[in-house]
Design a protein around this motif. Structure first.
Motif: not given
Length: 547
Positions: A402-418
């Motif tokens: 669950a913590a891993f999935e949460t971190m994935k969401g955070v990193i994908d948000s940073e990817v979208k913001m380049n």
């Protein structure tokens, strides 16, 4: 006789005027501080970011030259005397030239690359010289006859004699190469074999390409970038795009240079009086010793401050009026603490535990507020406890899926913001099933705890996740992933030897890494899948070695 209400209202009005005055003063001071801080941060951020872009250009060139050098040196070290053989020398130069061409084509900034052997090898110049014009292919040029020029003639032979004298890799320039007729900076490595000078390997970057990186930099409305060479000549400025020698500096340029030195010493932006008025400047050094500055007019910086001041003062006045009106109605009614308590209850019902009840008088409502605060604090502690349980793997104490999935969401948000920069390492424990099947799951659980300890010892400071039965993952922000994997497997191998009597067999951790590539617009899952594939390749290799 004045009523208590009238007296209270009078007191509130006096305090409101005092608050309005205080807020105005605080706003002015705060806005000045914030404006100075924000302008400094903007100049520093833009300066460092631009320096990173140019340094990447320089370091990629250094890397390419060193790759060519190491290959050329290794080939030459044991066969140095055979350079006098025409067939060997031609074959040797052809092989080095193929590598150099490959490196140059992979580096968009390189305009010229060369390998020049010392003239003692043969009377006729030996080596190769390639130049690319515009965006075309490289064309081989005739080698320069350095015997026609003095050794201190930088424009014709500095690329040869300076690294030879330095006996180490150096940056040269910027200078105007009279042989090739363009301004350049050069990175050159001398080749010494058994203490004997064998030649030089280098690459040249057109200085105009470096300056093009600065043309699009704009700070506020008219601020721009400035670049100095190592001798404090201006290489680029919006008013002097072709550069300006130090001897030709006017009052404004000298003030710019002095401010640059001050900014380099302090590490922070400084003010100076330039040709167009008071300016603010930040400076930083580049890899090859040149200096990059970003500068902007102070009046443009202060223009945003004036707008912010106007807004802050207006906001303070409006806030004061609101406080007076609110206080007036509160005086007429004792429902305010109850309203606050009701609002706090709604916040708690919505899951917000940071509730602040300011009513603390020694009456029924005050006692209720205190009790409510104690209850809220207790609920928050329970919530934090169960939240921690939800994100922690009970077996290993690591972060769970669950913590891993949460971190994935955070990193994908940073990817979208380049603005993402990360490396994923996926790990798998070999022989866990064998241990579970042969000596029981209790031993298998113990094995998981042992390999967890190995991972903690390796990935200090980085989050670790258990994402499956014997599958683990970490996310790092450094570039030495392969070194960390080697360290992990070495620690695990040592631990496996110590544990052999416990588990009656050896165990290993297979691992694979992949880094985020911004140019490919990858998601987190793309990077994870590449790391997972690399892990399985490593797993196969480990099994083949064991077999």
């Amino acid at each position: 006789m004045k009523s208590i209400q009238t007296k209270l209202i009078a007191v509130v009005v006096i305090f409101a005027v005092f608050i309005a005055t205080s807020l105005t003063i605080v706003s002015v001071v705060s806005v000045n501080i914030l404006n100075r801080r924000d302008s400094n941060q903007l100049l520093e951020h833009l300066g460092r970011e631009s320096a990173i872009n140019i340094d990447q250009m320089l370091t990629s060139t250094e890397h390419s030259v060193r790759n060519i050098y190491y290959y050329a040196y290794d080939q030459l070290e044991s066969l140095f005397g055979r350079l006098y053989s025409t067939s060997f020398r031609q074959d040797y130069l052809e092989r080095v030239g193929q590598l150099a061409m490959s490196e140059a084509k992979g580096n968009d900034y390189v305009r010229v690359f060369y390998y020049r052997l010392t003239d003692t090898i043969k009377d006729k110049p030996q080596g190769f010289l390639f130049q690319r014009k515009d965006a075309g292919d490289y064309t081989e040029l005739e080698l320069t006859d350095i015997s026609l020029y003095d050794s201190d003639d930088i424009e014709h032979t500095g690329w040869y004699y300076l690294p030879k004298a330095a006996k180490e890799a150096i940056w040269i320039g910027p200078y105007n190469n009279e042989n090739l007729d363009f301004r350049m900076i050069s990175y050159v490595v001398p080749v010494y074999v058994y203490g004997r000078f064998a030649g030089v390997i280098g690459m040249d970057i057109d200085i105009d390409v470096v300056c093009q990186e600065l043309e699009n930099i704009t700070v506020y409305n008219t601020g721009s970038a400035v670049m100095f060479d190592i001798e404090d000549n201006i290489l680029y400025e919006r008013q002097h795009e072709a550069g300006l020698e130090k001897e030709e500096f006017g009052v404004g340029e000298n003030a710019l240079l002095a401010a640059t030195h001050m900014a380099l010493e302090s590490g922070h932006p400084v003010k100076y009086v330039g040709n167009t008025g008071v300016m603010k400047l930040f400076a930083t050094k580049l890899t090859n010793g040149m200096t990059l500055c970003v500068t902007a007019p102070l009046k443009e910086i202060n223009a945003s401050r004036q707008n912010l001041l106007t807004f802050s003062i207006a906001f303070s006045i409006l806030l004061t009026i609101a406080v007076v009106l609110l206080t007036y109605f509160v005086i007429r009614s004792f429902l305010k603490p109850l309203n606050a308590l009701t609002a706090a209850s709604k916040q708690l019902a919505d899951g917000h535990f940071d509730v602040n009840l300011s009513y603390n008088k020694d009456d029924e409502i005050g006692q209720l507020s205190q009790t409510f605060g104690i209850m809220t604090a207790s609920l928050k502690r329970y919530y934090d406890h169960f939240h921690n349980l939800a994100y922690t793997d009970a077996m290993t104490g690591l972060n769970n899926k669950a913590a891993f999935e949460t971190m994935k969401g955070v990193i994908d948000s940073e990817v979208k913001m380049n603005r993402a920069a990360f490396t994923v390492i996926v790990m798998d424990v070999n022989n866990l099933k064998t241990i579970n099947d042969s000596i029981g799951h209790e031993k298998g659980d113990l094995l998981l705890k042992h390999v967890t300890a190995c991972m903690r010892e390796t990935f200090v400071g980085f989050p670790l996740y258990r994402i499956g039965g014997d599958e683990f993952c970490t996310i790092i922000n450094v570039t030495n992933a392969e070194e960390l994997i080697e360290k992990l497997q070495a620690i695990t191998a040592e631990k496996s030897k110590e544990d052999f009597d416990i588990f009656q067999c050896s165990y290993q951790i297979a691992a694979g890494a992949a880094s985020y590539n911004r140019e490919k617009s990858e998601s987190f899952d793309d990077v994870f899948n590449r790391a997972d594939k690399a892990m399985y390749e490593n797993k196969k290799m480990l099994k083949s070695q064991r077999g």
